[in-house]
Design a protein around this motif. Structure first.
Motif, PDB file in Angstrom:
ATOM      1  N   PRO A  72       0.825  -1.205   0.000  1.00 34.42           N
ATOM      2  CA  PRO A  72       0.000   0.000   0.000  1.00 34.42           C
ATOM      3  C   PRO A  72       0.863   1.260   0.000  1.00 34.42           C
ATOM      4  N   ILE A  73       0.492   2.205  -0.859  1.00 35.37           N
ATOM      5  CA  ILE A  73       1.252   3.455  -0.930  1.00 35.37           C
ATOM      6  C   ILE A  73       0.364   4.699  -0.940  1.00 35.37           C
ATOM      7  N   SER A  74      -0.853   4.564  -1.411  1.00 33.05           N
ATOM      8  CA  SER A  74      -1.720   5.744  -1.529  1.00 33.05           C
ATOM      9  C   SER A  74      -2.691   5.817  -0.345  1.00 33.05           C
ATOM     10  N   ILE A  75      -3.311   6.968  -0.190  1.00 36.70           N
ATOM     11  CA  ILE A  75      -4.323   7.138   0.849  1.00 36.70           C
ATOM     12  C   ILE A  75      -5.460   6.148   0.634  1.00 36.70           C
ATOM     13  N   ASP A  76      -5.863   5.950  -0.609  1.00 37.53           N
ATOM     14  CA  ASP A  76      -6.918   4.970  -0.892  1.00 37.53           C
ATOM     15  C   ASP A  76      -6.486   3.563  -0.494  1.00 37.53           C
ATOM     16  N   ASP A  77      -5.221   3.219  -0.768  1.00 35.98           N
ATOM     17  CA  ASP A  77      -4.698   1.912  -0.354  1.00 35.98           C
ATOM     18  C   ASP A  77      -4.819   1.739   1.162  1.00 35.98           C
ATOM     19  N   TYR A  78      -4.408   2.760   1.906  1.00 38.45           N
ATOM     20  CA  TYR A  78      -4.452   2.668   3.364  1.00 38.45           C
ATOM     21  C   TYR A  78      -5.890   2.580   3.882  1.00 38.45           C
ATOM     22  N   GLY A  79      -6.794   3.278   3.228  1.00 35.59           N
ATOM     23  CA  GLY A  79      -8.206   3.165   3.600  1.00 35.59           C
ATOM     24  C   GLY A  79      -8.725   1.754   3.386  1.00 35.59           C
ATOM     25  N   HIS A  80      -8.364   1.174   2.261  1.00 33.96           N
ATOM     26  CA  HIS A  80      -8.813  -0.186   1.979  1.00 33.96           C
ATOM     27  C   HIS A  80      -8.140  -1.189   2.910  1.00 33.96           C
ATOM     28  N   LEU A  81      -6.870  -0.963   3.210  1.00 36.91           N
ATOM     29  CA  LEU A  81      -6.162  -1.824   4.157  1.00 36.91           C
ATOM     30  C   LEU A  81      -6.864  -1.811   5.513  1.00 36.91           C
ATOM     31  N   GLN A  82      -7.291  -0.645   5.954  1.00 37.35           N
ATOM     32  CA  GLN A  82      -8.012  -0.542   7.224  1.00 37.35           C
ATOM     33  C   GLN A  82      -9.325  -1.322   7.165  1.00 37.35           C
ATOM     34  N   HIS A  83      -9.975  -1.282   6.030  1.00 41.15           N
ATOM     35  CA  HIS A  83     -11.193  -2.068   5.805  1.00 41.15           C
ATOM     36  C   HIS A  83     -10.911  -3.549   6.048  1.00 41.15           C
TER      37      HIS A  83
END
Length: 125
Positions: A72-83
């Motif tokens: 993960p590198i983008s803000i969207d990636d981190y949001g999905h990772l948290q999901h």
């Protein structure tokens, strides 16, 4: 240069379960690691066929897998990772019969925070 793939295990310490975290690994690479730890994955849908960026899996053995197609590198990636981390916590809490409600929400929140911190520590290396 940052790694294009990463695999590590998070011990949940107070719970008798672990989470394997896999970033950027192919199905074959991950299968090799699951075999190394003798994880029975025959009953779980852990492959990347027909899914989005990530997946959270609960194995019948009591272990968990957090999978993401890339580092993960983008803000969207981190949001999905948290999901996906939320799904891991949900699976564990279901397994120990601790539904989400006003009396248990702090337990859920601490575990989400712990797993998130452990994942981010590895990503910062």
């Amino acid at each position: 240069m940052k790694a294009k793939q990463l695999n590590f295990i998070i011990s949940l310490k107070v719970y008798p379960f672990d989470v394997m975290v896999s970033f950027g690994e192919t199905d074959k690479e991950l299968q090799s690691k699951l075999n190394k730890y003798s994880v029975d994955y025959s009953d779980a849908d852990w492959k990347f066929e027909d899914i989005g960026l990530g997946r959270a899996v609960m194995f019948s053995s009591g272990q968990f897998l957090l999978r993401y197609k890339k580092i993960p590198i983008s803000i969207d990636d981190y949001g999905h990772l948290q999901h996906e981390i939320f799904h891991i916590v949900h699976f564990l809490m279901h397994r120990i019969n601790t539904p989400l409600n006003l009396d248990t929400c702090e337990t859920w929140a601490y575990l989400i925070g712990y797993i998130t911190s452990e994942v981010y520590k590895k990503l910062q290396k």
